[in-house]
Design a protein around this motif. Structure first.
Motif, short mmCIF file in Angstrom:
data_model
loop_
_atom_site.label_atom_id
_atom_site.label_comp_id
_atom_site.label_asym_id
_atom_site.label_seq_id
_atom_site.Cartn_x
_atom_site.Cartn_y
_atom_site.Cartn_z
N LEU A 116 -10.25 -4.43 -28.78
CA LEU A 116 -10.70 -3.18 -29.40
C LEU A 116 -10.38 -1.96 -28.55
O LEU A 116 -10.70 -0.84 -28.92
CB LEU A 116 -12.22 -3.23 -29.62
N GLY A 117 -9.78 -2.18 -27.39
CA GLY A 117 -9.49 -1.08 -26.49
C GLY A 117 -10.66 -0.83 -25.54
O GLY A 117 -10.66 0.13 -24.78
N CYS A 118 -11.61 -1.69 -25.60
CA CYS A 118 -12.79 -1.56 -24.76
C CYS A 118 -12.60 -2.42 -23.52
O CYS A 118 -11.94 -3.46 -23.58
CB CYS A 118 -14.01 -2.02 -25.55
N CYS A 119 -13.17 -2.01 -22.44
CA CYS A 119 -13.15 -2.80 -21.21
C CYS A 119 -11.73 -3.13 -20.77
O CYS A 119 -11.42 -4.27 -20.42
CB CYS A 119 -13.97 -4.07 -21.36
N GLY A 120 -10.87 -2.14 -20.75
CA GLY A 120 -9.48 -2.33 -20.36
C GLY A 120 -9.32 -2.90 -18.97
O GLY A 120 -8.34 -3.60 -18.68
N TRP A 121 -10.27 -2.63 -18.08
CA TRP A 121 -10.21 -3.18 -16.73
C TRP A 121 -10.20 -4.69 -16.77
O TRP A 121 -9.61 -5.33 -15.89
CB TRP A 121 -11.41 -2.68 -15.92
N TRP A 122 -10.80 -5.28 -17.79
CA TRP A 122 -10.87 -6.73 -17.87
C TRP A 122 -9.50 -7.36 -18.12
O TRP A 122 -9.28 -8.52 -17.81
CB TRP A 122 -11.88 -7.17 -18.93
N LEU A 123 -8.55 -6.59 -18.65
CA LEU A 123 -7.18 -7.10 -18.76
C LEU A 123 -6.63 -7.41 -17.37
O LEU A 123 -5.96 -8.42 -17.16
CB LEU A 123 -6.27 -6.08 -19.45
N TYR A 124 -6.95 -6.54 -16.45
CA TYR A 124 -6.55 -6.76 -15.06
C TYR A 124 -7.22 -8.02 -14.51
O TYR A 124 -6.58 -8.85 -13.87
CB TYR A 124 -6.92 -5.53 -14.23
N ALA A 125 -8.51 -8.17 -14.78
CA ALA A 125 -9.24 -9.37 -14.33
C ALA A 125 -8.66 -10.63 -14.99
O ALA A 125 -8.53 -11.67 -14.33
CB ALA A 125 -10.72 -9.24 -14.66
N GLY A 177 -23.45 -0.17 -19.00
CA GLY A 177 -22.84 0.62 -17.94
C GLY A 177 -21.48 0.07 -17.53
O GLY A 177 -20.52 0.82 -17.33
N VAL A 178 -21.40 -1.26 -17.43
CA VAL A 178 -20.12 -1.89 -17.10
C VAL A 178 -19.11 -1.63 -18.22
O VAL A 178 -17.94 -1.35 -17.95
CB VAL A 178 -20.30 -3.41 -16.84
N VAL A 179 -19.56 -1.69 -19.46
CA VAL A 179 -18.67 -1.41 -20.59
C VAL A 179 -18.12 0.01 -20.47
O VAL A 179 -16.91 0.24 -20.61
CB VAL A 179 -19.40 -1.60 -21.94
N ILE A 180 -18.97 0.98 -20.18
CA ILE A 180 -18.55 2.37 -20.09
C ILE A 180 -17.58 2.56 -18.92
O ILE A 180 -16.52 3.19 -19.06
CB ILE A 180 -19.77 3.31 -19.94
N ALA A 216 -14.40 7.14 -25.35
CA ALA A 216 -15.60 7.90 -25.04
C ALA A 216 -16.76 6.91 -24.85
O ALA A 216 -16.77 5.85 -25.49
CB ALA A 216 -15.93 8.87 -26.17
N PRO A 217 -17.72 7.22 -23.99
CA PRO A 217 -18.82 6.29 -23.74
C PRO A 217 -19.52 5.79 -25.00
O PRO A 217 -19.78 4.59 -25.13
CB PRO A 217 -19.78 7.08 -22.85
N LEU A 218 -19.79 6.67 -25.95
CA LEU A 218 -20.46 6.23 -27.18
C LEU A 218 -19.58 5.30 -28.02
O LEU A 218 -20.09 4.37 -28.64
CB LEU A 218 -20.91 7.43 -28.00
N ASP A 219 -18.28 5.55 -28.01
CA ASP A 219 -17.37 4.66 -28.74
C ASP A 219 -17.31 3.28 -28.09
O ASP A 219 -17.28 2.26 -28.78
CB ASP A 219 -15.96 5.26 -28.81
N ALA A 220 -17.29 3.26 -26.76
CA ALA A 220 -17.27 1.98 -26.05
C ALA A 220 -18.56 1.20 -26.31
O ALA A 220 -18.53 -0.01 -26.56
CB ALA A 220 -17.09 2.23 -24.55
N ILE A 221 -19.70 1.90 -26.27
CA ILE A 221 -20.98 1.23 -26.54
C ILE A 221 -21.04 0.74 -27.98
O ILE A 221 -21.50 -0.36 -28.25
CB ILE A 221 -22.15 2.19 -26.22
N SER A 222 -20.55 1.55 -28.90
CA SER A 222 -20.53 1.16 -30.31
C SER A 222 -19.69 -0.11 -30.51
O SER A 222 -20.10 -1.04 -31.21
CB SER A 222 -19.98 2.29 -31.17
N ALA A 223 -18.52 -0.15 -29.87
CA ALA A 223 -17.66 -1.34 -29.98
C ALA A 223 -18.36 -2.56 -29.39
O ALA A 223 -18.31 -3.65 -29.97
CB ALA A 223 -16.33 -1.09 -29.27
N ALA A 224 -19.02 -2.37 -28.26
CA ALA A 224 -19.72 -3.50 -27.63
C ALA A 224 -20.81 -4.04 -28.54
O ALA A 224 -20.96 -5.25 -28.69
CB ALA A 224 -20.31 -3.05 -26.29
N PHE A 225 -21.57 -3.15 -29.17
CA PHE A 225 -22.64 -3.61 -30.05
C PHE A 225 -22.10 -4.25 -31.32
O PHE A 225 -22.70 -5.19 -31.85
CB PHE A 225 -23.60 -2.47 -30.40
#
Length: 161
Positions: free
Chosen positions: A98-107, A20-23, A30-39
């Motif tokens: 990977l373009g995932c979790c872009g908010w973490w760049l801010y963190a 959920g945090v990843v999404i 897209a949510p499925l792409d983000a989940i796929s990248a995370a896995f």
């Protein structure tokens, strides 16, 4: 609720919250792409956290059903929670390229002001090995709880006999 069921449910919830945090932190994918990248990058960490937290929940619930009072229970849950937070926090860094979790760049931009440049560099550069250390912490506390439970069971059996 049975200890095993409780452990499985909490383990699944742990994985669901992580995903959920990843999404939520990846609006560009897209949510499925983000989940796929995370896995693809963090499957060991994702499943490891779910299993570790579920195992700790199972052990705690099992000990409560037996009437055991483990003195380590609060410490184990604190360590397990801390290990889980540490592991998930660091594992998100590996998803940023990977373009995932872009908010973490801010963190990440706040890390030097919070931890200092040296510690921030270590956290970013070695996020994957540090995430595995976090998993070791999770399983270490679960193992410690299992050991204490076993000792408690032996003590209870010796009092009965």
């Amino acid at each position: 609720m049975k200890p095993l069921s409780k452990g499985v449910i909490v383990g699944i919830i742990t994985i669901a919250v992580y995903l959920g945090v990843v999404i939520i932190t990846t609006p560009a994918l897209a949510p499925l792409d983000a989940i796929s990248a995370a896995f693809q990058i963090n499957s060991v960490i994702i499943f490891g956290m779910g299993i570790g937290v579920g195992l700790q929940t199972y052990l705690s619930s099992y000990s409560k059903n037996l009437g055991c009072r483990l003195s380590i229970k609060k410490k184990a849950f604190g360590g397990n929670t801390g290990g889980t937070a540490f592991t998930s926090f660091l594992s998100f860094f590996s998803l940023v390229p990977l373009g995932c979790c872009g908010w973490w760049l801010y963190a990440l931009s706040f890390l030097p002001s919070i931890f200092g440049t040296g510690v921030s560099t270590i956290l970013i550069e070695y996020n994957q090995p540090l995430s595995y250390i976090g998993l070791a912490i999770i399983f270490g506390f679960s193992g410690l709880t299992a050991y204490k439970l076993r000792l408690e069971q032996k003590t209870l059996k010796s009092k009965i006999v």
